[in-house]
Scaffold this active site. Structure first.
Site, mmCIF file in Angstrom:
data_model
loop_
_atom_site.group_PDB
_atom_site.id
_atom_site.type_symbol
_atom_site.label_atom_id
_atom_site.label_comp_id
_atom_site.label_asym_id
_atom_site.label_seq_id
_atom_site.Cartn_x
_atom_site.Cartn_y
_atom_site.Cartn_z
ATOM 1 C CD GLN A 190 -33.740 10.790 -13.448
ATOM 2 O OE1 GLN A 190 -32.535 10.640 -13.721
ATOM 3 N NE2 GLN A 190 -34.867 11.930 -14.425
ATOM 4 C CG HIS A 255 -29.386 12.593 -15.507
ATOM 5 N ND1 HIS A 255 -29.149 13.810 -16.168
ATOM 6 C CD2 HIS A 255 -31.031 12.624 -16.080
ATOM 7 C CE1 HIS A 255 -30.155 14.444 -16.435
ATOM 8 N NE2 HIS A 255 -31.192 13.786 -15.979
ATOM 9 C CE1 TYR A 358 -18.903 7.207 -28.211
ATOM 10 C CE2 TYR A 358 -17.450 7.119 -26.243
ATOM 11 C CZ TYR A 358 -17.894 6.674 -27.473
ATOM 12 O OH TYR A 358 -16.212 5.175 -27.772
ATOM 13 C CE1 TYR A 369 -36.843 16.521 -21.290
ATOM 14 C CE2 TYR A 369 -34.454 17.925 -20.465
ATOM 15 C CZ TYR A 369 -35.119 16.785 -20.682
ATOM 16 O OH TYR A 369 -35.275 15.599 -20.883
HETATM 17 CA CA LIG Z 1 -23.246 11.624 -27.974
#
Ligand SMILES: [Ca+2]
Ligand code: HEC
Length: 486
Positions: A190, A255, A358, A369
């Protein structure tokens, strides 16, 4: 597919590295898909469509109001009088939580497979709820376009993940030679050349912002932010604005984030994914798994939340993020929003506020996964809830508020692109909640979604690679799509 496979490796690796999670459940965690086949399918059917016991796919529920807690309670305690055994002895709370995610995921996929969303071929008119539109191809010949922005004269700057910055004229004709002077990028998985953003005051200051995966020692990498000016076909005056200490770089190719947002008050925000190191997201001495805020020249704003905390990365604005690849500021309220990829299930939309946590990886609406649980916790004190989340994951990639005049009915709506589900969604956020419309689906992976200066919505597509735009079309009786709010 690269995203899925590499994330699988990262997800399981980091689970082993998390002593907290291991201590809670010393026994190996069960793959809930296998539990379904071995234990639940005999009554509810192998596809969950129902047999002697009810279907999980029809949105009809007998336990409570059918929310996650009611389903979990039905599985844990059973509904013995009506023939549902209690599974609290077989399955841990975490496994029950993963089972609920698996049920939601399976139902979501069944619903999507049955729905008649528009998959518009180029120039076919689609009638959505509020506007008829068509999708026009604007730029061809780009390879894995990642980010897109506009110069004031209408030319487009396009990043290619492999490391090239391309220029296209206002008609979409691509300059044959890439722009010279772009830093060397670490293009693996990525990682690569990521976002590009033209400063809102470009006409006066000429700054172009770029982010990319910067190679470190021993095949490590981290997201870096630079700015430069365009002279002819080359970048000049290159300045590095954000570069984390070499010791914080991470190996692995997942990521990196990232998007840019200018707030018009001298700051630029950008996001970095947790690099597959889940617990780093909770650690403010590390740059990954964060939303950052710097002054436009790269200096640290004095009112950033962690400026006085020893060892903290001073640019951090918020933390506990997994892989935020969409970032947008509301045009009138100035509120900042991100979308971030969840694990399996649990993609999130968040209202991003100063200094807040968060939650990743302590709380999530997703699972691993391989079908094993991450955690049964979806909420915890001191951790923010997402405004909404997606199970199954749609692979949320990019967001922007619609501010143009071409689609008046969409003004102020959040436009969202997705990779795996290949959807363009329109979100209306009101005090009563969030409603969503899938505008189209299945014409490629949407990597970046940008509001063009002409009021059209521009999209960088991967597979097939191109830049296309959504433009209004006169409503026609043909090809009306059965778009449904979710
Ligand atoms: Ca979150
Ligand atoms: C012996 C048959 C049987 C097996 C095995 C079984 N169920 Fe059930 N299940 C039922 C029946 C019957 C109901 C409906 C109960 C009712 O109407 O009150 C039910 C209800 C449920 C509900 C509540 C659905 C609703 O409408 O609210 C959930 C969730 C559920 N089962 C999940 C599971 C899971 C997960 C497994 C495997 C671990 C499983 N069931 C195994 C028979 C079974």
């Amino acid at each position: 597919m690269l995203l899925r496979l590499s994330a699988l490796v990262a997800g399981t690796g980091a689970l082993v590295a998390a002593p907290l999670l291991l201590a809670q459940a010393p026994a190996p965690k069960k793959d809930v898909a296998k539990v379904w086949t071995d234990v639940c399918a005999s009554c509810h059917g192998p596809t969950m469509a129902g047999a002697q016991a009810p279907s999980m796919l029809d949105d009809v529920w007998v336990s409570g109001n059918g929310d996650d807690a009611s389903l979990a309670a039905a599985i844990k305690n059973g509904r013995v009088a009506t023939g549902m055994p209690a599974f609290g002895g077989l399955l841990s709370d975490e496994e029950i939580r993963a089972m609920v995610v698996y049920i939601r995921e399976t139902a979501g996929k069944a619903k999507a497979a049955g729905a008649g969303y528009a998959a518009p071929a180029a120039n076919v008119v689609v009638q959505s709820q509020k506007h008829a539109f068509k999708l026009e191809t604007v730029v061809e010949g780009v390879t894995a376009p990642w980010g897109l922005d506009f110069l004031p004269d209408g030319r487009m700057l396009i990043t290619e993940k492999g490391g090239a910055l391309r220029l296209a004229d206002a008609k979409g004709v691509l300059a044959p030679e890439p722009v010279q002077g772009v830093p060397a990028v670490w293009s693996k998985g990525q990682g690569g050349l990521l976002d590009v953003a033209v400063h809102p005051g470009y006409a006066k200051n000429g700054w172009i912002y770029l982010s990319y995966s910067d190679p470190g020692e021993n095949d490590s990498a981290m997201t870096v932010v630079v700015r430069a000016k365009l002279k002819g076909n080359a970048l000049t005056d290159l300045q590095t604005l954000f570069k984390a200490p070499a010791a914080t770089y991470r190996t692995g190719n997942v990521h990196f984030g990232t998007r840019f947002v200018f707030d018009g008050k001298g700051h630029v925000y950008f996001s970095i994914g947790e690099r597959g190191q889940q617990l780093d997201a909770q650690d403010v001495t590390r740059p990954n798994g964060k939303v950052h805020r710097i002054n436009e020249d790269g200096s640290i704003p004095k009112d950033n939340p962690f400026v006085d905390k020893a060892d903290a990365i001073k640019s951090i604005w918020s933390y506990g993020h997994r892989n935020p690849q969409g970032l947008a500021m509301h045009p009138t309220t100035g509120a900042l929003y991100d979308v971030e990829h969840g694990p399996r299930g649990g993609d999130e939309l968040n209202l991003v506020e100063k200094g807040k946590n968060y939650g990743w990886p302590v709380i999530t609406y997703g699972m691993n996964y391989n079908g094993t649980p991450m955690t049964d916790k979806t909420a915890a004190p001191g951790m923010e809830q997402p405004l909404t989340y997606w199970v199954p994951s749609i692979a949320v990639s990019s967001i922007g508020f619609y501010t143009g005049t071409k689609f008046p009915g969409w003004k102020g709506n959040l436009i969202l692109g997705s990779l795996a589900a290949q959807e363009l969604r329109r979100l209306e956020m009101t005090d009563a909640g969030i409603t969503q419309e899938v505008l189209f689906k299945n014409v490629g992976r949407l990597r970046d979604v940008v509001m063009g200066p002409d009021g059209a919505i521009y999209i960088a597509f991967n597979q097939p690679d191109r830049i296309a735009r959504l433009v209004p079309a006169p409503a026609s009786g043909t090809a009306a799509a059965a778009n449904q709010p979710k």
